[in-house]
Design a protein around this motif. Structure first.
Motif, PDB file in Angstrom:
ATOM      1  N   GLY A  83     -14.094  -7.671   3.729  1.00  0.00           N
ATOM      2  CA  GLY A  83     -13.847  -9.071   4.068  1.00  0.00           C
ATOM      3  C   GLY A  83     -12.595  -9.623   3.421  1.00  0.00           C
ATOM      4  N   PHE A  84     -12.095  -8.958   2.398  1.00  0.00           N
ATOM      5  CA  PHE A  84     -10.846  -9.368   1.754  1.00  0.00           C
ATOM      6  C   PHE A  84      -9.664  -8.668   2.413  1.00  0.00           C
ATOM      7  N   LYS A  85      -8.493  -9.249   2.312  1.00  0.00           N
ATOM      8  CA  LYS A  85      -7.260  -8.543   2.630  1.00  0.00           C
ATOM      9  C   LYS A  85      -6.974  -7.600   1.461  1.00  0.00           C
ATOM     10  N   THR A  86      -6.864  -6.310   1.747  1.00  0.00           N
ATOM     11  CA  THR A  86      -6.744  -5.321   0.673  1.00  0.00           C
ATOM     12  C   THR A  86      -5.586  -4.361   0.933  1.00  0.00           C
ATOM     13  N   ALA A  87      -5.093  -3.779  -0.161  1.00  0.00           N
ATOM     14  CA  ALA A  87      -4.073  -2.732  -0.081  1.00  0.00           C
ATOM     15  C   ALA A  87      -4.318  -1.751  -1.217  1.00  0.00           C
ATOM     16  N   ALA A  88      -4.038  -0.495  -0.964  1.00  0.00           N
ATOM     17  CA  ALA A  88      -4.149   0.543  -1.984  1.00  0.00           C
ATOM     18  C   ALA A  88      -2.762   1.101  -2.260  1.00  0.00           C
ATOM     19  N   VAL A  89      -2.340   1.074  -3.532  1.00  0.00           N
ATOM     20  CA  VAL A  89      -1.040   1.605  -3.937  1.00  0.00           C
ATOM     21  C   VAL A  89      -1.228   3.039  -4.416  1.00  0.00           C
ATOM     22  N   ILE A  90      -0.582   3.971  -3.731  1.00  0.00           N
ATOM     23  CA  ILE A  90      -0.686   5.390  -4.065  1.00  0.00           C
ATOM     24  C   ILE A  90       0.638   5.796  -4.701  1.00  0.00           C
ATOM     25  N   SER A  91       0.586   6.175  -5.972  1.00  0.00           N
ATOM     26  CA  SER A  91       1.809   6.330  -6.755  1.00  0.00           C
ATOM     27  C   SER A  91       1.907   7.718  -7.366  1.00  0.00           C
ATOM     28  N   ARG A  92       3.135   8.180  -7.518  1.00  0.00           N
ATOM     29  CA  ARG A  92       3.365   9.459  -8.188  1.00  0.00           C
ATOM     30  C   ARG A  92       3.055   9.392  -9.670  1.00  0.00           C
ATOM     31  N   TRP A  93       2.809   8.198 -10.197  1.00  0.00           N
ATOM     32  CA  TRP A  93       2.509   8.042 -11.615  1.00  0.00           C
ATOM     33  C   TRP A  93       1.033   8.233 -11.924  1.00  0.00           C
ATOM     34  N   HIS A  94       0.225   8.466 -10.891  1.00  0.00           N
ATOM     35  CA  HIS A  94      -1.207   8.686 -11.086  1.00  0.00           C
ATOM     36  C   HIS A  94      -1.659   9.884 -10.254  1.00  0.00           C
ATOM     37  N   ALA A  95      -2.629  10.642 -10.790  1.00  0.00           N
ATOM     38  CA  ALA A  95      -3.284  11.659  -9.967  1.00  0.00           C
ATOM     39  C   ALA A  95      -4.122  10.937  -8.915  1.00  0.00           C
ATOM     40  N   PHE A  96      -3.964  11.323  -7.646  1.00  0.00           N
ATOM     41  CA  PHE A  96      -4.612  10.547  -6.585  1.00  0.00           C
ATOM     42  C   PHE A  96      -5.350  11.382  -5.541  1.00  0.00           C
ATOM     43  N   GLU A  97      -5.215  12.694  -5.562  1.00  0.00           N
ATOM     44  CA  GLU A  97      -5.737  13.483  -4.448  1.00  0.00           C
ATOM     45  C   GLU A  97      -7.262  13.462  -4.363  1.00  0.00           C
ATOM     46  N   LYS A  98      -7.959  13.347  -5.492  1.00  0.00           N
ATOM     47  CA  LYS A  98      -9.419  13.235  -5.444  1.00  0.00           C
ATOM     48  C   LYS A  98      -9.853  11.871  -4.915  1.00  0.00           C
ATOM     49  N   PHE A  99      -8.987  10.885  -5.061  1.00  0.00           N
ATOM     50  CA  PHE A  99      -9.318   9.536  -4.595  1.00  0.00           C
ATOM     51  C   PHE A  99      -9.120   9.394  -3.089  1.00  0.00           C
ATOM     52  N   LEU A 100      -8.210  10.151  -2.513  1.00  0.00           N
ATOM     53  CA  LEU A 100      -7.831   9.939  -1.113  1.00  0.00           C
ATOM     54  C   LEU A 100      -8.991  10.007  -0.129  1.00  0.00           C
ATOM     55  N   PRO A 101      -9.985  10.909  -0.278  1.00  0.00           N
ATOM     56  CA  PRO A 101     -11.108  10.879   0.671  1.00  0.00           C
ATOM     57  C   PRO A 101     -11.822   9.539   0.741  1.00  0.00           C
ATOM     58  N   ARG A 102     -11.764   8.750  -0.345  1.00  0.00           N
ATOM     59  CA  ARG A 102     -12.380   7.419  -0.331  1.00  0.00           C
ATOM     60  C   ARG A 102     -11.635   6.463   0.592  1.00  0.00           C
ATOM     61  N   LEU A 103     -10.430   6.851   1.022  1.00  0.00           N
ATOM     62  CA  LEU A 103      -9.649   5.990   1.911  1.00  0.00           C
ATOM     63  C   LEU A 103      -9.895   6.273   3.390  1.00  0.00           C
ATOM     64  N   ASN A 104     -10.736   7.256   3.680  1.00  0.00           N
ATOM     65  CA  ASN A 104     -10.974   7.599   5.094  1.00  0.00           C
ATOM     66  C   ASN A 104     -11.539   6.421   5.872  1.00  0.00           C
TER      67      ASN A 104
END
Length: 511
Positions: free
Chosen positions: A237-258
Motif C-alpha cells: 500500500g506504500f510507494k516503495t523502492a529497493a536500492v540494490i548496491s555494490r556496497w552490500h551483499a544482495f544475491e540472497k535477498f533478490l528472491p524476495r523481490l520476485n
C-alpha cells in the motif's frame, strides 16, 4: 530503511576497508534539499544516535523496532555516562591506556571499558578469576541497554535486553535463537516466547509502521541487502523502492523481490546487469550511480608540492618493493617537486612498507626520513662549524625528503589526505572501491592496473598494464598541469551527471 546492525566498533579497531553507506548518502542528499525524511531501523543498534552523529545526520523521525521492544517511552532523552556512574567495589583502581580503561580490584582484573571514537562508553567487559563472563552494552543515549552473558569457556550464551530503568524485557538464548519475555511485561507482547529474533521483529515492525507512517503520504526506500530484516509485505500500500548496491551483499535477498511491486534502483552497471540476470530482463530498474556526499573537490592545485598518494592495501610484497623502488628514485631526483605519502587500513602492512623504505633508502637515499617531526626537518646547526667532509657538506645543505604514512580508520582520514593529493596510485589487482569513489569525488586522477567503472583511461585516470610503466604514468599528470586539469574536468563532469539536483529529480519522478 537501512540495514544497520549491532554496535559501533571499538575506536582502536583497525578496519579492513572503508565501506560506503548508500542510505546515509541518500539521507544527506534529501536533507540538503529540504525533503522531510526519517529512518526506520528494524535491528538492534545500541549506538544508533552516535552513528548518526558521526555521519552528521539528524533525521526528522528516528523509528526503531527495539525501542518498542525495550519499552523506551522517550526516544529523545539523553544523558552522559561516565566511569563514576557505575557502582564499582570500594578499592577499585583504574589503569588507562591509549584505547581503553582497565579496572582492578584486589589485584584482579575486574573489567575493561571500551569506548567509541567519540569517547562514549560502548561496553564494559566484566571478568571474574580472569574469565570474561559478561558485557554491559550501552545505548549511546546514556543507559545500560543489554547484558551479554558468557559461559565458563567464555562463549556467548545469552543476551538480556533491558529498558531504560534497568528491568529486563526479553532474553535471547544464543544456542537456538529463542527469545523469552519477562512475565512482568507480558501485556506488551503477544506471546511468552518467540522462535527467534526475526519473529519478534515481525511482531513489532508492523506496530511501528501503524503508529508512525501514512501510506498516502510516505514513501519507503529499502536497502536491498542480505541482512535486511524487514518483510517487504509489511509495506503493501506504500510507494516503495529497493536500492540494490555494490556496497552490500544482495544475491540472497533478490528472491524476495520476485513479488515486489515497488521500484528497483541500482548503483552501478555491474549490479544492474546482475539484477537483470537473476530477476529477468523484463524487470525495470533505474541506474543511479552515487558519489559520496561527504567529499568535495580538493585543493592540491593551490600547492607547489605535488603529493603522490600510494595505496598499499592489497599489494603483494614483491609488488610493493617494485613500486617503492621506482617512487623513491623519483622523489630523490625531485624532478617535479614531488613528495610521497602512503595510506592503508592495516598498521602491520604500513609498518612493513616503512621497513622496506628504510631498507631501500639505506644505501641510496640517505635524505629520506619516515614520518619526521617538524623539528627533525630543521637543519642540524651543530654541524655549522664542524670539520665537514665534502659528502657531509652536501648532506648538510640538502633538504631532507620526508615520507609520511597514515592508517585510514574512517572516511575523514581519507578526506583530509586526499584534499592535498595531486595523483593517487593504487596498483593492486582489485583497487579499493571506496578510495576510488572518494578520489573521483575530490577530483584526483588515479593510476590503476585494472579497468573499473569509475576510472576512464586518459580521462580521469590511467590504466597501466605493468608496474614498470608507473613513471610514464606519473609524468603524464605531474609533468605539467594540462593532463591533470583534463582529469579534473572529467571527474567534475562525472559528478555533475549525478548531482544532488539530478538525484532528487530521479527520486521524485520514480513513482
Amino acid at each position: 530503511m537501512p540495514t544497520w546492525q549491532n554496535e559501533l566498533d571499538d575506536w582502536a579497531f583497525a578496519v579492513d576497508r572503508l565501506k560506503f553507506d548508500d542510505a546515509i548518502n541518500n539521507l544527506k542528499i534529501f536533507m540538503r534539499n529540504d525533503a522531510q525524511c526519517g529512518v526506520i531501523v528494524s535491528e538492534y543498534v545500541p549506538q544508533l544516535t552516535a552513528q548518526l552523529n558521526e555521519a552528521g545526520l539528524a533525521p526528522e523521525k528516528l523509528l526503531t523496532v527495539f525501542d518498542l521492544i525495550q519499552g523506551v517511552t522517550d526516544p529523545r532523552a539523553r544523558q552522559i555516562l561516565d566511569l563514576a556512574d557505575f557502582n564499582w567495589p570500594r578499592g577499585t583502581w583504574f589503569e588507562y591506556d591509549p584505547f581503553r580503561v582497565v579496572a582492578y580490584h584486589d589485584d584482579q582484573k575486574l573489567a575493561q571499558v571500551i569506548f567509541n571514537a567519540r569517547g562514549q562508553i560502548l561496553r564494559i567487559e566484566r571478568f571474574e578469576h580472569d574469565k570474561h563472563f559478561q558485557d554491559l552494552v550501552m545505548d549511546s543515549r546514556g543507559w545500560l541497554s543489554c547484558l551479554q552473558n558468557y559461559d565458563k569457556q567464555e562463549q556467548l550464551v545469552e543476551r538480556v535486553f533491558l529498558d531504560p530503568a534497568g528491568s529486563w524485557r526479553v532474553k535471547e538464548r544464543i544456542t537456538d535463537g529463542r527469545v523469552f519475555v519477562n512475565p512482568w511485561f507480558a501485556k506488551d507482547f503477544s506471546a511468552a516466547a518467540y522462535q527467534d529474533r526475526q519473529a519478534l521483529i515481525d511482531e513489532f515492525l508492523p506496530r511501528l509502521i501503524k503508529q508512525n507512517l501514512d501510506a498516502q503520504q510516505d514513501e519507503v526506500i529499502f536497502t536491498a541487502a542480505d541482512q535486511q530484516r524487514a518483510r517487504l509485505s509489511f509495506f503493501n500500500g506504500f510507494k516503495t523502492a529497493a536500492v540494490i548496491s555494490r556496497w552490500h551483499a544482495f544475491e540472497k535477498f533478490l528472491p524476495r523481490l520476485n513479488d515486489f511491486t515497488g521500484q528497483l534502483v541500482t548503483d552501478s552497471a555491474a549490479v544492474d546487469a546482475r539484477v537483470h540476470e537473476l530477476l529477468g530482463n523484463e524487470r525495470e530498474t533505474l541506474l543511479l550511480p552515487i558519489f559520496s556526499a561527504q567529499f568535495h573537490l580538493g585543493h592540491s592545485q593551490e600547492q607547489l608540492e605535488q603529493t603522490i598518494l600510494l595505496v598499499v592495501n592489497d599489494l603483494t610484497p614483491a609488488e610493493l618493493r617494485a613500486v617503492l623502488s621506482r617512487l623513491l628514485a623519483r622523489i630523490d631526483q625531485a624532478r617535479f617537486n614531488e613528495n610521497l605519502k602512503l595510506v592503508g587500513y592495516d598498521d602491520d602492512r604500513l609498518s612493513r612498507a616503512e621497513e622496506l623504505i628504510k631498507e631501500l633508502a639505506q644505501d641510496h637515499y640517505p635524505l629520506i626520513m619516515i614520518n619526521p617531526t617538524p623539528e627533525q626537518l630543521k637543519p642540524n646547526e651543530d654541524l655549522q662549524d664542524a670539520d665537514l667532509t665534502p659528502d657531509m657538506e652536501d648532506l648538510q645543505t640538502a633538504q631532507p625528503i620526508p615520507i609520511y604514512t597514515k592508517r585510514i580508520a574512517q572516511p575523514k582520514d581519507l578526506l583530509t589526505i586526499l584534499d592535498s593529493t595531486r595523483v593517487l596510485v593504487d596498483l593492486s589487482m582489485a583497487p579499493d572501491d571506496f578510495i576510488q569513489m572518494a578520489a573521483v569525488s575530490v577530483g584526483v586522477p588515479q593510476i590503476n592496473r585494472t579497468v573499473s567503472e569509475l576510472v576512464t583511461h586518459q580521462q580521469n585516470g590511467l590504466q597501466t598494464k605493468q608496474i614498470s610503466q608507473l613513471d610514464q604514468a606519473l609524468d603524464y599528470y605531474l609533468g605539467s598541469m594540462k593532463h591533470w586539469n583534463e582529469a579534473l574536468v572529467s571527474s567534475v563532469a562525472m559528478i555533475n551527471r549525478y548531482s544532488d539536483e539530478m538525484i532528487m529529480n530521479a527520486w521524485q519522478n520514480l513513482w
